[in-house]
Enzyme design. Structure first.
Site: not given
Ligand code: RIB
Length: 300
Positions: A14, A41-42, A220, A222, A252, A287
């Site tokens: 990212d 996300k994973g 969700t 926010g 996530d 982050g």
């Molecule tokens: O859900 C956040 C994520 O979405 C970020 O880390 C980015 O890489 C995208 O996949």
């Protein structure tokens, strides 16, 4: 309690740009700061599960570039098992995140190695799926692979959590196998076919979404909170009030909280509160992986 969790999905590097606003066409503006870190996300969901003490294994693909090694090292640092992460002959997936002062984000991904994941890669990891209690999947991988993974996980008796993000068409029959369907307001709007921005709209649309899946729906919203509905009990959970620094990975992180709740047999009431608390900690730092809380930080 068997805590084994398998996360199948994306691993991105990212680049998060904190900025006051987007530039206009032809305009150049300065960012307030930039940070670069592990994401996707994973991988985010896997790190949050591991930080909550779950025995977490990830299935996915990184590229054969230097980001690939960095991403694998990052996951291992947080005790995510990486034996079933392969290297593809391409670049690692990338996430470009514009982060604004009010906590809102714009996110663009470059598919890279994530979209080289194949059904065979899931089959190669069947030994770990057979031993898992929960399988967590998102849609930053080819949809056919995600659908196969849901079917395989179900066949082996796993509880399936699907984070249907980003929103793409998915087989209605496969959706019916999903035990817990987690979407944000944009994804919920896509799948429900109606605009969802408020808690009231989410509460109303949760009936339709819950009908599409096997058991539980989480929407969700926010800073507006979240809605959970399992076909019997429907509940709204306000977001915890915290000083927001940066929100990448908050959704996530919430899913990691849901996985922990499922493994601990939490009732809906406890589940919504716990997941909200987990994600509220994540937004107080920059982050995704680094900002996610440990179990001790959540329950203190
Ligand atoms: O859900 C956040 C994520 O979405 C970020 O880390 C980015 O890489 C995208 O996949």
């Amino acid at each position: 309690m068997d805590r084994r969790t398998v996360v199948i999905g994306s691993i991105n590097y990212d680049i998060i740009i904190k900025q006051d606003r987007l530039p206009k066409i032809g305009e150049t503006i300065s960012a307030n700061s930039v940070s670069m870190s592990g994401g996707g996300k994973g991988a985010n969901q896997a790190v949050q599960c591991a930080k909550l003490g779950l025995d977490t294994h990830m299935i996915g693909k990184v590229g054969n570039d230097h980001f690939g090694d960095e991403l694998l090292n990052g996951l291992e640092k947080y005790h995510v098992h990486t034996n079933f992460i392969k290297k593809a002959d391409t670049n690692s997936g990338l996430g470009f995140v514009n982060s604004f002062p009010d906590g809102r984000l714009l996110s663009t991904i470059e598919k890279g190695a994530n979209y080289k994941l194949q059904i065979k890669d899931i089959q190669d990891a069947v030994s770990i799926i057979k031993e898992a209690s929960i399988v967590v999947i998102q849609l930053e991988i080819p949809i056919k692979v995600a659908e196969y993974a849901i079917q395989l996980g179900k066949k082996h008796g796993c509880y399936i959590i699907l984070n249907a993000a980003p929103s793409v068409p998915i087989s209605a029959d496969v959706l019916k196998l999903v035990d817990c369907f987690v979407v944000n307001e944009a994804e919920a709007s896509y799948y429900a076919g109606t605009e969802i921005e408020t808690a009231e709209q989410a509460l109303a649309a949760s009936d339709l979404l819950q009908n599409m899946v096997a058991h539980l729906v989480c929407i969700t919203l926010g800073e507006k909170g979240s809605v959970l509905f399992d076909g019997k009990e429907k509940q709204y959970f306000p977001a915890e009030k915290v000083d927001v620094i940066e929100t990448t990975g908050a959704g996530d992180s919430y899913i990691g909280g849901i996985a922990y709740s499922v493994l601990n047999n939490f009732l809906i009431n406890e589940m919504g509160k716990f997941a909200s608390k987990v994600s509220s900690k994540t937004v107080t730092n920059i982050g995704a992986h680094e900002a996610m809380p440990s179990l001790e930080e959540v329950i203190m």
